[in-house]
Scaffold this motif. Structure first.
Motif, PDB file in Angstrom:
ATOM      1  N   UNK A 151       0.829  -1.206   0.000  1.00 51.92           N
ATOM      2  CA  UNK A 151       0.000   0.000   0.000  1.00 51.92           C
ATOM      3  C   UNK A 151       0.863   1.256   0.000  1.00 51.92           C
ATOM      4  N   UNK A 152       1.942   1.231   0.776  1.00 46.31           N
ATOM      5  CA  UNK A 152       2.860   2.375   0.804  1.00 46.31           C
ATOM      6  C   UNK A 152       3.530   2.559  -0.553  1.00 46.31           C
ATOM      7  N   UNK A 153       3.864   1.449  -1.228  1.00 44.46           N
ATOM      8  CA  UNK A 153       4.442   1.538  -2.564  1.00 44.46           C
ATOM      9  C   UNK A 153       3.452   2.183  -3.530  1.00 44.46           C
ATOM     10  N   UNK A 154       2.197   1.769  -3.463  1.00 50.87           N
ATOM     11  CA  UNK A 154       1.177   2.371  -4.325  1.00 50.87           C
ATOM     12  C   UNK A 154       1.098   3.875  -4.118  1.00 50.87           C
ATOM     13  N   UNK A 155       1.074   4.295  -2.865  1.00 49.03           N
ATOM     14  CA  UNK A 155       0.957   5.727  -2.577  1.00 49.03           C
ATOM     15  C   UNK A 155       2.182   6.490  -3.072  1.00 49.03           C
ATOM     16  N   UNK A 156       3.361   5.900  -2.922  1.00 48.94           N
ATOM     17  CA  UNK A 156       4.599   6.530  -3.371  1.00 48.94           C
ATOM     18  C   UNK A 156       4.595   6.690  -4.885  1.00 48.94           C
ATOM     19  N   UNK A 157       4.260   5.614  -5.593  1.00 50.43           N
ATOM     20  CA  UNK A 157       4.251   5.655  -7.064  1.00 50.43           C
ATOM     21  C   UNK A 157       3.203   6.643  -7.561  1.00 50.43           C
ATOM     22  N   UNK A 158       2.014   6.602  -6.976  1.00 55.42           N
ATOM     23  CA  UNK A 158       0.938   7.486  -7.421  1.00 55.42           C
ATOM     24  C   UNK A 158       1.304   8.952  -7.225  1.00 55.42           C
ATOM     25  N   UNK A 159       1.999   9.249  -6.120  1.00 52.96           N
ATOM     26  CA  UNK A 159       2.386  10.629  -5.847  1.00 52.96           C
ATOM     27  C   UNK A 159       3.516  11.092  -6.754  1.00 52.96           C
TER      28      UNK A 159
ATOM     29  N   UNK B 193      -1.033  -6.859  -4.872  1.00 52.08           N
ATOM     30  CA  UNK B 193      -0.858  -5.906  -5.969  1.00 52.08           C
ATOM     31  C   UNK B 193      -2.201  -5.561  -6.599  1.00 52.08           C
ATOM     32  N   UNK B 194      -3.063  -6.553  -6.769  1.00 59.55           N
ATOM     33  CA  UNK B 194      -4.380  -6.301  -7.349  1.00 59.55           C
ATOM     34  C   UNK B 194      -5.203  -5.397  -6.436  1.00 59.55           C
ATOM     35  N   UNK B 195      -5.194  -5.684  -5.155  1.00 60.05           N
ATOM     36  CA  UNK B 195      -5.962  -4.873  -4.220  1.00 60.05           C
ATOM     37  C   UNK B 195      -5.467  -3.431  -4.176  1.00 60.05           C
ATOM     38  N   UNK B 196      -4.167  -3.258  -4.331  1.00 60.02           N
ATOM     39  CA  UNK B 196      -3.596  -1.918  -4.255  1.00 60.02           C
ATOM     40  C   UNK B 196      -3.828  -1.109  -5.526  1.00 60.02           C
ATOM     41  N   UNK B 197      -3.690  -1.749  -6.690  1.00 57.92           N
ATOM     42  CA  UNK B 197      -3.638  -0.984  -7.939  1.00 57.92           C
ATOM     43  C   UNK B 197      -4.862  -1.114  -8.847  1.00 57.92           C
ATOM     44  N   UNK B 198      -5.629  -2.197  -8.723  1.00 58.78           N
ATOM     45  CA  UNK B 198      -6.757  -2.391  -9.641  1.00 58.78           C
ATOM     46  C   UNK B 198      -7.882  -1.376  -9.438  1.00 58.78           C
ATOM     47  N   UNK B 199      -8.225  -0.975  -8.218  1.00 61.58           N
ATOM     48  CA  UNK B 199      -9.326  -0.018  -8.084  1.00 61.58           C
ATOM     49  C   UNK B 199      -9.164   1.250  -8.921  1.00 61.58           C
ATOM     50  N   UNK B 200      -7.947   1.792  -8.986  1.00 60.36           N
ATOM     51  CA  UNK B 200      -7.729   2.992  -9.798  1.00 60.36           C
ATOM     52  C   UNK B 200      -7.876   2.678 -11.284  1.00 60.36           C
ATOM     53  N   UNK B 201      -7.420   1.492 -11.702  1.00 65.36           N
ATOM     54  CA  UNK B 201      -7.611   1.077 -13.092  1.00 65.36           C
ATOM     55  C   UNK B 201      -9.102   0.999 -13.414  1.00 65.36           C
ATOM     56  N   UNK B 202      -9.876   0.427 -12.495  1.00 64.33           N
ATOM     57  CA  UNK B 202     -11.311   0.283 -12.725  1.00 64.33           C
ATOM     58  C   UNK B 202     -11.985   1.639 -12.873  1.00 64.33           C
ATOM     59  N   UNK B 203     -11.544   2.620 -12.111  1.00 62.89           N
ATOM     60  CA  UNK B 203     -12.133   3.965 -12.228  1.00 62.89           C
ATOM     61  C   UNK B 203     -11.879   4.569 -13.595  1.00 62.89           C
ATOM     62  N   UNK B 204     -10.750   4.200 -14.204  1.00 57.62           N
ATOM     63  CA  UNK B 204     -10.409   4.732 -15.524  1.00 57.62           C
ATOM     64  C   UNK B 204     -10.850   3.803 -16.656  1.00 57.62           C
ATOM     65  N   UNK B 205     -11.382   2.636 -16.318  1.00 55.95           N
ATOM     66  CA  UNK B 205     -11.864   1.648 -17.297  1.00 55.95           C
ATOM     67  C   UNK B 205     -10.750   1.208 -18.249  1.00 55.95           C
TER      68      UNK B 205
END
Length: 253
Positions: A73-81, A124-136
Motif C-alpha cells: 500500500x505504501x508503494x502504491x501511494x509513493x508511485x501514485x504521488x 498488488x491487485x488490491x492496491x492498484x486495480x481499483x484505480x484502473x477500474x475507475x479509468x476503465x
C-alpha cells in the motif's frame, strides 16, 4: 503496427532483478513511465532509474516487501504521488531457493512460494486495480513459469506457488474484466539472462536439445511479450497463460 505505451505508467515488481531490468527497459523504450520496485538492491534500482530516464521517460525506484499489505500500500501511494496512478502492473518478484524433493524441501519454502507468488499478486491487485477500474483501462501481468506445467522432480514448492498464481489470475480475469482490465500470465522457460549467460554445460545443452527451436530464449523474449500484452494491440487478450519457452511446454485445449 507499433507498441506505443506513451502516457502509461507501469510498475514492475522485482524490477531491479535480472528479468525485471530487461522488462523495465523494454516498457520504457515503448514510452511508458516506469516504477522500478526493489526489495533490497537499492543501488541497482537507482542505476536502472537513471538509465530509463536517459530514454526520455519518467522513472522512480520504490522499495517494498511484496508479501506485506502495508508495504505494498505504501508503494502504491509513493508511485501514485511521483508518477501518477499506474495503468500497468507486472508481478515479477519472487523468492528463490534450492529445489529439493518433496520429502526433503523445508516447509518454509512452500510458505515462501505461496507468499511471494499468490499473496504478492493478490496484494498488488488490491492496491492498484481499483484505480484502473475507475479509468476503465488496465493491464495486470503476472510472471509465471514453464515449471507450472512441467511439475518435474524437485519442483514441488515452486510449482505449487505458480499453479496457485494461475488460479488467482484466472478468477481475477473474470472479476475485473467488466472494468476494461486484462489479466494475463507470461511463463518463461529457462532463459538466458544478463546474470546467467549461455554456456556449453551439459545441463544447458540437454535442455536446448529438448526445445523444439533447439535453443534457449532470452529475457528480452519475455519482455517483448510483456510489452505487447501491456499495449492496446492486446486489448482483447485476457485470461491467458502464455508460454515463452520455444515450445518446450505447450498449453493444450
Amino acid at each position: 503496427m507499433k507498441i506505443d505505451l506513451t502516457g502509461r505508467v507501469a510498475v514492475v515488481t522485482g524490477g531491479s532483478g535480472q528479468l525485471g531490468r530487461v522488462m523495465c527497459r523494454t516498457l520504457a523504450a515503448c514510452g511508458a513511465d516506469v516504477a522500478v520496485h526493489y526489495h533490497s538492491n537499492a543501488t541497482q534500482a537507482a542505476a536502472l532509474v537513471e538509465e530509463l530516464r536517459a530514454l526520455g521517460v519518467r522513472a522512480h525506484a520504490v522499495q517494498a516487501d511484496v508479501t506485506d499489505e502495508a508495504s505494498v500500500t505504501a508503494m502504491r501511494d509513493d508511485v501514485s504521488a511521483t508518477l501518477g496512478e499506474p495503468d500497468i502492473i507486472v508481478n515479477n518478484a519472487v523468492i528463490q531457493y534450492d529445489w529439493k524433493p518433496v520429502l526433503e524441501q523445508p516447509l518454509a519454502d512452500f510458505d515462501s512460494q505461496y507468499r511471494s507468488t499468490v499473496l504478492h499478486s493478490v496484494l498488488m491487485a488490491r492496491a492498484f486495480v481499483p484505480a484502473m477500474a475507475r479509468r476503465s483501462w488496465g493491464r495486470v501481468i503476472a510472471i509465471n513459469t514453464e515449471v507450472a506445467m512441467q511439475v518435474a522432480p524437485t519442483q514441488a514448492a515452486y510449482a505449487a506457488g505458480k499453479r496457485g498464481l494461475d488460479g488467482v489470475m484466472r478468477v481475477l480475469t473474470r472479476e475485473i474484466g467488466p472494468h476494461g482490465i486484462t489479466v494475463n500470465q507470461v511463463a518463461p522457460g529457462w532463459m538466458i539472462s544478463e546474470d546467467h549467460p549461455a554456456d556449453d554445460s551439459e545441463g544447458q545443452a540437454a535442455y536446448a536439445r529438448g526445445v523444439p527451436l533447439r535453443r534457449r530464449g532470452t529475457d528480452q523474449d519475455v519482455a517483448n511479450l510483456v510489452a505487447f500484452l501491456a499495449s492496446d494491440l492486446a486489448a482483447f487478450i485476457s485470461g491467458q497463460y502464455v508460454s515463452v519457452s520455444g515450445g518446450n511446454v505447450m498449453p493444450t485445449i
